[in-house]
Design a protein around this motif. Structure first.
Motif, PDB file in Angstrom:
ATOM      1  N   VAL A 185      -4.397  11.898   6.826  1.00 57.25           N
ATOM      2  CA  VAL A 185      -4.344  11.102   8.056  1.00 57.25           C
ATOM      3  C   VAL A 185      -4.465   9.623   7.716  1.00 57.25           C
ATOM      4  O   VAL A 185      -3.764   8.767   8.275  1.00 57.25           O
ATOM      5  N   PHE A 186      -5.356   9.312   6.779  1.00 58.02           N
ATOM      6  CA  PHE A 186      -5.550   7.925   6.361  1.00 58.02           C
ATOM      7  C   PHE A 186      -4.259   7.330   5.805  1.00 58.02           C
ATOM      8  O   PHE A 186      -3.866   6.211   6.164  1.00 58.02           O
ATOM      9  N   LEU A 187      -3.569   8.080   4.943  1.00 55.20           N
ATOM     10  CA  LEU A 187      -2.329   7.565   4.380  1.00 55.20           C
ATOM     11  C   LEU A 187      -1.232   7.427   5.433  1.00 55.20           C
ATOM     12  O   LEU A 187      -0.431   6.484   5.399  1.00 55.20           O
ATOM     13  N   LYS A 188      -1.212   8.355   6.374  1.00 55.09           N
ATOM     14  CA  LYS A 188      -0.228   8.261   7.457  1.00 55.09           C
ATOM     15  C   LYS A 188      -0.465   7.000   8.284  1.00 55.09           C
ATOM     16  O   LYS A 188       0.474   6.274   8.632  1.00 55.09           O
ATOM     17  N   GLU A 189      -1.725   6.719   8.588  1.00 53.01           N
ATOM     18  CA  GLU A 189      -2.041   5.517   9.367  1.00 53.01           C
ATOM     19  C   GLU A 189      -1.758   4.254   8.560  1.00 53.01           C
ATOM     20  O   GLU A 189      -1.366   3.231   9.125  1.00 53.01           O
ATOM     21  N   ALA A 190      -1.935   4.326   7.241  1.00 51.67           N
ATOM     22  CA  ALA A 190      -1.608   3.176   6.397  1.00 51.67           C
ATOM     23  C   ALA A 190      -0.122   2.842   6.511  1.00 51.67           C
ATOM     24  O   ALA A 190       0.267   1.671   6.620  1.00 51.67           O
ATOM     25  N   GLY A 191       0.713   3.878   6.492  1.00 52.20           N
ATOM     26  CA  GLY A 191       2.143   3.653   6.659  1.00 52.20           C
ATOM     27  C   GLY A 191       2.467   3.041   8.009  1.00 52.20           C
ATOM     28  O   GLY A 191       3.341   2.170   8.121  1.00 52.20           O
ATOM     29  N   GLN A 192       1.750   3.483   9.048  1.00 51.20           N
ATOM     30  CA  GLN A 192       1.967   2.933  10.381  1.00 51.20           C
ATOM     31  C   GLN A 192       1.544   1.466  10.448  1.00 51.20           C
ATOM     32  O   GLN A 192       2.194   0.651  11.111  1.00 51.20           O
TER      33      GLN A 192
END
Length: 248
Positions: free
Chosen positions: A5-12
């Motif tokens: 989830v953290f990496l997904k939000e980083a991409g966002q």
């Protein structure tokens, strides 16, 4: 916050910087604080995401190689089932399933990427989805009930996977150090973007929402639901038996 989830939000967050860098006729742009937020920030974040993914893969190959084969699909199934259940139960009506969902979300809020954690999350969400299957299809005709069966089967596969030979402690420590270092750098970059956005878009809350953490908002909402479920209901008023009888 779970790693994926953290990496997904980083991409966002990186996407937010790219989309909101230039000002428009009606909105300011992040470019105005480039002295604090470099123009390279979006690319820097994406580079750190890639580096963190590489470091995580190296670590998992050492400690839990089965996740390399099944982890991505497991996380997809968990996210799909959780999202569908949340949508169904977000109707303003309190019922036992609301408490079950809040309990599951709280339990798995900080679940790691290890196969044991994924196995348990798959089992929990599949079990709740099974009990709500007819309603899930009724409220969303595109919901694929086959996901429930797949989640159960994948949970069993993860549970039955043979344990990997224990790696050397020094290898695990070094891989963990590198992975954690990447995540710390990434967290710092994301924090910088969010602070800059709070300054530039302070009068545009709908824009700020694009860069805040969806996961944290959902976790707070789940905590509020759980608290509401646990709150004692007010006792019914006791009739005044000393009151004079009504005149006839």
């Amino acid at each position: 916050m779970p790693y994926d989830v953290f990496l997904k939000e980083a991409g966002q967050v990186a996407g937010f910087v790219a989309a909101r860098w230039e000002p428009t006729t009606s909105l300011p742009g992040l470019q105005r604080v480039k002295a604090r937020l470099p123009a390279s920030t979006a690319d820097d974040i994406l580079s750190l995401v890639h580096a963190a993914q590489t470091a995580q893969t190296t670590l998992l190959l050492l400690v839990d190689p089965v996740v390399i084969d099944h982890g991505e699909r497991a996380r997809f199934l968990i996210e799909e089932l959780e999202s569908a259940i949340e949508f169904l139960l977000d109707d303003g009506v309190d019922e036992p399933a609301d408490t079950q969902l809040a309990t599951i979300q709280a339990f798995h809020a900080d679940s790691a990427q290890r196969s044991s954690a994924l196995h348990q999350a798959l089992s929990d969400y599949a079990g709740l989805a099974e009990s709500l299957k007819d309603r899930l299809v009724e409220i969303d005709e595109a919901f694929d009930v086959a996901l429930i069966k797949e989640a159960r089967e994948l949970a069993r596969a993860l549970a039955a996977a043979p344990a990997a030979p224990p790696p050397a402690d020094s290898e695990v420590k070094e891989a963990t150090r590198i992975r954690n270092g990447m995540l710390v750098l990434l967290m710092s970059k994301m924090g910088l973007v969010r602070k800059a956005a709070a300054r530039v878009f302070q009068r545009h809350p709908e824009i700020l929402r694009e860069v805040t953490s969806t996961y944290e908002r959902r976790r707070r909402a789940a905590a509020r639901r759980a608290k509401a479920q646990q709150a004692p209901k007010p006792a019914a008023p006791i009739a005044d038996r000393t009151a004079a009888p009504e005149a006839r």
